[in-house]
Design an enzyme around this catalytic site. Structure first.
Site, PDB file in Angstrom:
ATOM      1  N   ASP A   1      28.188 -35.701 -43.845  1.00 25.79           N
ATOM      2  CA  ASP A   1      26.735 -35.939 -44.135  1.00 25.79           C
ATOM      3  C   ASP A   1      26.834 -34.665 -44.712  1.00 25.79           C
ATOM      4  O   ASP A   1      24.954 -34.336 -45.405  1.00 25.79           O
ATOM      5  CB  ASP A   1      25.376 -36.720 -43.338  1.00 25.79           C
ATOM      6  CG  ASP A   1      26.228 -37.946 -42.837  1.00 25.79           C
ATOM      7  OD1 ASP A   1      25.559 -38.539 -44.029  1.00 25.79           O
ATOM      8  OD2 ASP A   1      26.137 -38.140 -41.969  1.00 25.79           O
TER       9      ASP A   1
ATOM     10  N   HIS B   1      27.584 -36.726 -57.821  1.00 26.03           N
ATOM     11  CA  HIS B   1      28.107 -37.741 -56.586  1.00 26.03           C
ATOM     12  C   HIS B   1      28.488 -38.386 -58.444  1.00 26.03           C
ATOM     13  O   HIS B   1      29.423 -39.144 -58.887  1.00 26.03           O
ATOM     14  CB  HIS B   1      27.817 -38.442 -56.370  1.00 26.03           C
ATOM     15  CG  HIS B   1      26.943 -39.609 -56.337  1.00 26.03           C
ATOM     16  ND1 HIS B   1      25.149 -39.129 -55.747  1.00 26.03           N
ATOM     17  CD2 HIS B   1      26.043 -39.529 -57.262  1.00 26.03           C
ATOM     18  CE1 HIS B   1      24.367 -39.869 -57.012  1.00 26.03           C
ATOM     19  NE2 HIS B   1      25.115 -40.717 -57.787  1.00 26.03           N
TER      20      HIS B   1
ATOM     21  N   SER C   1      19.821 -41.506 -60.160  1.00 29.13           N
ATOM     22  CA  SER C   1      20.803 -41.213 -59.650  1.00 29.13           C
ATOM     23  C   SER C   1      20.840 -40.067 -60.070  1.00 29.13           C
ATOM     24  O   SER C   1      20.960 -39.786 -61.732  1.00 29.13           O
ATOM     25  CB  SER C   1      21.859 -40.843 -58.863  1.00 29.13           C
ATOM     26  OG  SER C   1      22.219 -41.951 -58.027  1.00 29.13           O
TER      27      SER C   1
END
EC number: 3.4.21.-
Length: 382
Positions: A239, A174, A315
């Site tokens: 998900d 991401h 992240s």
């Protein structure tokens, strides 16, 4: 090429060879030996140039928690091939899609055997701190420039990455792709390495300032190409995508630092103290590398659930542990996962939040290792 029953594919996903029993006076937390598959490219297709229009997201949120994921069946062989197929983006803006095959090595020195069967929230604002903030900012070049902290790097899109080879950085998908297209700045993606900041050619602090943290700056290296699994691109609307929130970056030149090898994630009960560690560039502490460790609270086949204090910017950090390597008779740290983001889930009617890391499974190890090495024979040890 021999057909392998679907049951064997399931066992391949889960099989650990020669596990060490955690009992006895002289037991050490030891890296397990896994029967590793082989993930090889089958065909490559040229794709249209992306528009690089996505906004960078420094965290990923999901409402599907541990019980939700545990209730999801493991992928079939055909599904696994789809998820492990991948996109490659080059620095000139061109893009390809590669389909893969999954194999197991035969007992002899010959090639591989083909497996073929038909065996499948609530958002919260940026707080990811649990009670007392247990993070440690790492200061001073003696720490920042030494292993393992020196393996943490910063992406120009705002995330963290980890050096896993001479020219390769592991991070979260991401950080460069939102599941639909690449984020702004990815075509000119750079990786930043913390280095001492010297003034007027000086190489050290004088006695009056020696007690203060040394000033550091980022030295940037351009990225040559990136790999993102199709499991992230195809699955981000649901998900399943979070299971594949990882990407590999290849730099245009070697970074000349010690790196941390990747490894297959052992079960949480086999981790030393049940803990994981990672360091990242949390955006609430600009310019600081922030280290933390914490217990694993729960796990699924693809994810580790924990409550390590973290903020957006962390992240993409490599989650690692230090365990005993029997073959070399030494302790060794390995990256076993990639920190992804935050989940806010309903646990038996009670709201509960977790920070989540994507586990490096045997299949993901085989894929990432092939991206790095380009030769599956160099990827036999996880």
């Amino acid at each position: 090429m021999a057909e392998i029953p679907g049951l064997l594919f399931l066992l391949l996903l889960l099989c650990v060879v020669g596990q060490v029993s955690p009992y006895g006076a002289f037991w050490k937390p030891t890296w397990p030996a896994y029967r590793l598959p082989v993930v090889l490219p089958q065909s490559t297709l040229n794709l249209a140039r992306p528009d690089f229009g996505a906004e960078a997201k420094l965290e990923v949120s999901s409402s599907c928690g541990p019980q939700c994921h545990k209730g999801t069946p493991l992928p079939t062989y055909e599904e696994a091939k789809q998820y492990l197929s991948y996109e490659t983006l080059y620095s000139n803006g061109s893009r390809t899609e590669t389909q893969v095959g999954i194999y197991i090595l035969s007992n002899g020195r010959g090639g591989a055997q083909h497996q073929d069967s038909e065996s499948s929230g609530k958002s919260r604002r940026k707080r990811q701190i649990y009670g007392y903030d247990s993070r440690f900012s790492i200061f001073g070049k003696d720490f920042l420039l030494n292993y393992p902290f020196s393996t943490s790097v910063k992406l120009s899109t705002g995330c963290t990455g980890t050096l896993v080879a001479e020219k390769h950085v592991l991070t979260a998908a991401h950080c460069i792709h939102d599941g639909k297209t690449y984020v702004k700045g990815t075509q000119k993606l750079r990786v930043g390495f913390l280095k001492p900041k010297f003034k007027d050619g000086g190489r050290g602090a004088n006695s009056s300032s020696s007690a203060l943290p040394e000033k550091m700056k980022f030295q940037w290296i351009r990225v040559k190409r990136t790999h993102v699994p199709k499991g992230w691109i195809k699955g981000n609307a649901n998900d399943i995508g979070m299971d594949y929130d990882y990407a590999l970056l290849e730099l245009k030149k070697p970074h000349k630092r010690k790196f941390m090898k990747i490894g297959v994630s052992p079960p949480a009960k086999q981790l030393p103290g049940g803990r994981i560690h990672f360091s990242g560039y949390d955006n609430d502490r600009p310019g600081n590398l922030v280290y933390r460790f914490c217990d694993v609270k729960d796990e699924t086949y693809d994810l580790l659930y924990q409550q390590c204090d973290a903020q957006p910017g962390a992240s993409g950090s490599g989650v690692y542990v230090r365990m005993w390597k029997r073959q070399q008779q030494k302790w060794e740290r390995k990256i076993i996962g990639i920190f992804s983001g935050h989940q806010w889930v309903d646990m038996n009617g009670s709201p509960q939040d977790f920070n989540v890391a994507v586990r490096i499974t045997p299949l993901k190890y085989a894929q990432i290792c092939y991206w790095i090495k380009g030769n599956y024979l160099d990827c036999r040890e996880g």
